[in-house]
Design a protein around this motif. Structure first.
Motif, PDB file in Angstrom:
ATOM      1  N   VAL A  26      15.043   7.515   2.490  1.00  0.00           N
ATOM      2  CA  VAL A  26      15.147   6.495   1.444  1.00  0.00           C
ATOM      3  C   VAL A  26      14.667   5.174   2.032  1.00  0.00           C
ATOM      4  CG1 VAL A  26      16.664   5.329  -0.187  1.00  0.00           C
ATOM      5  CG2 VAL A  26      17.153   7.692   0.480  1.00  0.00           C
ATOM      6  N   VAL A  27      13.624   4.613   1.427  1.00  0.00           N
ATOM      7  CA  VAL A  27      13.095   3.327   1.874  1.00  0.00           C
ATOM      8  C   VAL A  27      13.720   2.232   1.025  1.00  0.00           C
ATOM      9  CG1 VAL A  27      11.020   1.952   2.314  1.00  0.00           C
ATOM     10  CG2 VAL A  27      10.909   4.447   2.440  1.00  0.00           C
ATOM     11  N   VAL A  28      14.418   1.322   1.669  1.00  0.00           N
ATOM     12  CA  VAL A  28      15.063   0.207   0.965  1.00  0.00           C
ATOM     13  C   VAL A  28      14.650  -1.100   1.628  1.00  0.00           C
ATOM     14  CG1 VAL A  28      17.049   1.513   0.110  1.00  0.00           C
ATOM     15  CG2 VAL A  28      17.131   0.479   2.393  1.00  0.00           C
ATOM     16  N   GLU A  29      14.866  -2.187   0.900  1.00  0.00           N
ATOM     17  CA  GLU A  29      14.469  -3.482   1.436  1.00  0.00           C
ATOM     18  C   GLU A  29      15.429  -3.997   2.501  1.00  0.00           C
ATOM     19  OE1 GLU A  29      13.192  -6.415  -1.441  1.00  0.00           O
ATOM     20  OE2 GLU A  29      12.828  -4.851  -2.936  1.00  0.00           O
ATOM     21  N   PHE A  53      14.166   0.722   6.572  1.00  0.00           N
ATOM     22  CA  PHE A  53      14.229  -0.633   6.026  1.00  0.00           C
ATOM     23  C   PHE A  53      12.825  -1.237   6.032  1.00  0.00           C
ATOM     24  CE2 PHE A  53      18.480   0.226   7.627  1.00  0.00           C
ATOM     25  CZ  PHE A  53      19.248  -0.140   6.529  1.00  0.00           C
ATOM     26  N   SER A  54      12.391  -1.655   4.853  1.00  0.00           N
ATOM     27  CA  SER A  54      11.029  -2.160   4.709  1.00  0.00           C
ATOM     28  C   SER A  54      10.936  -3.682   4.783  1.00  0.00           C
ATOM     29  CB  SER A  54      10.443  -1.704   3.363  1.00  0.00           C
ATOM     30  OG  SER A  54      11.133  -2.324   2.279  1.00  0.00           O
ATOM     31  N   GLY A  55      12.084  -4.378   4.722  1.00  0.00           N
ATOM     32  CA  GLY A  55      12.015  -5.826   4.562  1.00  0.00           C
ATOM     33  C   GLY A  55      11.559  -6.121   3.154  1.00  0.00           C
ATOM     34  N   VAL A  56      10.523  -6.926   2.991  1.00  0.00           N
ATOM     35  CA  VAL A  56      10.043  -7.252   1.644  1.00  0.00           C
ATOM     36  C   VAL A  56       9.504  -6.001   0.963  1.00  0.00           C
ATOM     37  CG1 VAL A  56       9.532  -9.638   2.230  1.00  0.00           C
ATOM     38  CG2 VAL A  56       7.778  -7.897   2.545  1.00  0.00           C
ATOM     39  N   TRP A  57       9.602  -5.973  -0.358  1.00  0.00           N
ATOM     40  CA  TRP A  57       9.240  -4.774  -1.117  1.00  0.00           C
ATOM     41  C   TRP A  57       7.776  -4.393  -0.933  1.00  0.00           C
ATOM     42  CZ3 TRP A  57       5.493  -4.301  -4.810  1.00  0.00           C
ATOM     43  CH2 TRP A  57       4.906  -5.481  -5.266  1.00  0.00           C
ATOM     44  N   GLY A  58       6.905  -5.392  -0.689  1.00  0.00           N
ATOM     45  CA  GLY A  58       5.487  -5.107  -0.559  1.00  0.00           C
ATOM     46  C   GLY A  58       5.153  -4.175   0.593  1.00  0.00           C
ATOM     47  N   ASN A  59       6.055  -4.069   1.579  1.00  0.00           N
ATOM     48  CA  ASN A  59       5.826  -3.171   2.714  1.00  0.00           C
ATOM     49  C   ASN A  59       6.074  -1.706   2.367  1.00  0.00           C
ATOM     50  OD1 ASN A  59       5.218  -5.335   4.388  1.00  0.00           O
ATOM     51  ND2 ASN A  59       7.313  -5.539   5.142  1.00  0.00           N
ATOM     52  N   GLN A  60       6.736  -1.458   1.239  1.00  0.00           N
ATOM     53  CA  GLN A  60       7.131  -0.087   0.939  1.00  0.00           C
ATOM     54  C   GLN A  60       5.934   0.824   0.696  1.00  0.00           C
ATOM     55  OE1 GLN A  60      10.134  -0.051  -2.133  1.00  0.00           O
ATOM     56  NE2 GLN A  60      11.650  -0.964  -0.785  1.00  0.00           N
ATOM     57  N   ALA A  61       4.909   0.327  -0.015  1.00  0.00           N
ATOM     58  CA  ALA A  61       3.728   1.153  -0.269  1.00  0.00           C
ATOM     59  C   ALA A  61       3.039   1.530   1.036  1.00  0.00           C
ATOM     60  CB  ALA A  61       2.758   0.420  -1.198  1.00  0.00           C
ATOM     61  N   SER A  62       2.973   0.582   1.985  1.00  0.00           N
ATOM     62  CA  SER A  62       2.364   0.862   3.287  1.00  0.00           C
ATOM     63  C   SER A  62       3.167   1.922   4.036  1.00  0.00           C
ATOM     64  CB  SER A  62       2.286  -0.421   4.124  1.00  0.00           C
ATOM     65  OG  SER A  62       1.477  -1.392   3.502  1.00  0.00           O
ATOM     66  N   CYS A  63       4.474   1.819   3.956  1.00  0.00           N
ATOM     67  CA  CYS A  63       5.348   2.794   4.603  1.00  0.00           C
ATOM     68  C   CYS A  63       5.113   4.186   4.022  1.00  0.00           C
ATOM     69  CB  CYS A  63       6.807   2.372   4.430  1.00  0.00           C
ATOM     70  SG  CYS A  63       7.996   3.515   5.165  1.00  0.00           S
ATOM     71  N   LEU A  64       5.046   4.284   2.702  1.00  0.00           N
ATOM     72  CA  LEU A  64       4.821   5.573   2.053  1.00  0.00           C
ATOM     73  C   LEU A  64       3.434   6.119   2.380  1.00  0.00           C
ATOM     74  CD1 LEU A  64       6.403   5.061  -1.490  1.00  0.00           C
ATOM     75  CD2 LEU A  64       7.363   6.290   0.454  1.00  0.00           C
ATOM     76  N   TYR A  65       2.458   5.240   2.470  1.00  0.00           N
ATOM     77  CA  TYR A  65       1.097   5.688   2.788  1.00  0.00           C
ATOM     78  C   TYR A  65       1.075   6.386   4.147  1.00  0.00           C
ATOM     79  CZ  TYR A  65      -3.830   5.567   4.069  1.00  0.00           C
ATOM     80  OH  TYR A  65      -5.090   5.918   4.478  1.00  0.00           O
ATOM     81  N   GLY A  66       1.692   5.772   5.148  1.00  0.00           N
ATOM     82  CA  GLY A  66       1.745   6.395   6.462  1.00  0.00           C
ATOM     83  C   GLY A  66       2.543   7.686   6.448  1.00  0.00           C
TER      84      GLY A  66
END
Length: 274
Positions: A26-29, A53-66
């Protein structure tokens, strides 16, 4: 018979066979979003999960991409892909989320794998729902939780208990302490000395810290030792409709994810214990 025990699924059919189901992700901010999910699934042993933990929400797409890029590579060794979901706090417009997802891979001509990954990211993203979306306020998740908590009254608690709802607060002293906290919460406004201004807007990120540092109930209540969990639990049980609206999309996405995640590992020949 199949019985799910934490992350180990036990199957009995003649001889004893067991299948290890690893945690999904689960990726959360931030920690607050994790606390909401932990409160949502309090007492649920089957939804074994790990947090990123992604920090700001904009990092979540990058996390999912990897995550998904690596996951596709694992299919070459017949290893099932892990389930993952990314959860936005609720203070970002849907169109902004979609734009970020679509822009994660640059270029107008995505290959088949890249297009598949974009679709997987889109299908793995969801958001909490916030009632109050004031653009002149920072810390909207905390602000919404504050407002929902302040809707709790003695009458509402009594009505919940009479209707057979779970008694999160078990006695008169606990109820009294909680109502004191409701009144204290109401005093935390944009004029409060500890509510800082960011770009001229009141910032409610410090809401829980103010309560933790400054609130002193007349009666000691051990449940208040974790004030974030305490307030979220009060919202969950005593303004339940607000809680359900807040968490409905996230709950649906996580439960659906878990079922597909479990099925992939149950059907696979791959076993982490090998």
């Amino acid at each position: 018979m199949i019985n799910v025990l934490g992350i180990k699924t036990v199957t009995r059919s003649g001889s004893f066979v067991s299948k290890y189901i690893p945690s999904f992700y689960v990726v959360v901010e931030d920690e607050l979003a994790k606390s909401v999910i932990d409160c949502l699934y309090e007492g649920s042993d089957s939804l074994a999960r790990k947090y990123i933990f992604s920090g700001v929400w904009g990092n979540q797409a990058s996390c999912l991409y990897g995550f998904f890029t690596y996951g596709l590579a694992l299919t070459d060794i017949q290893m099932p892909s892990f389930g993952i979901v990314a959860i936005v706090d609720g203070d970002v417009e849907e169109k902004s989320i979609r734009k970020r997802i679509n822009d994660i891979i640059k270029g107008n001509h995505k290959n088949d794998d890249q297009q598949k990954i974009v679709e997987m990211i889109s299908n793995s993203a969801t958001s909490f729902h916030l009632d109050f979306q004031q653009k002149d306020i920072n810390g909207l998740p905390e602000y919404n939780q504050k407002k929902w908590f302040e809707e709790i009254t003695e009458e509402r608690i009594s009505k919940t208990h009479k209707e057979g709802g779970r008694k999160f607060l078990g006695n008169t002293r606990e109820i009294s302490s909680m109502l004191e906290l409701v009144e204290f919460s109401k005093s935390i406004s944009e004029d409060h000395s500890l509510i800082k201004k960011k770009n001229g807007r009141p910032d409610y990120h410090s809401y829980y810290e103010i309560i933790k540092n400054d609130f002193r109930p007349s009666n000691t209540d051990h449940k208040m030792n974790n004030i974030t969990w305490y307030i979220l639990s009060c919202i969950k049980y005593y303004t339940s409709e607000k809680w359900k609206d807040y968490t409905r999309a996230v709950d649906s996405k996580i439960r659906s994810l878990y079922e597909s995640h479990k099925a992939r590992f149950m059907e696979s020949d791959f076993d982490f214990r090998s």
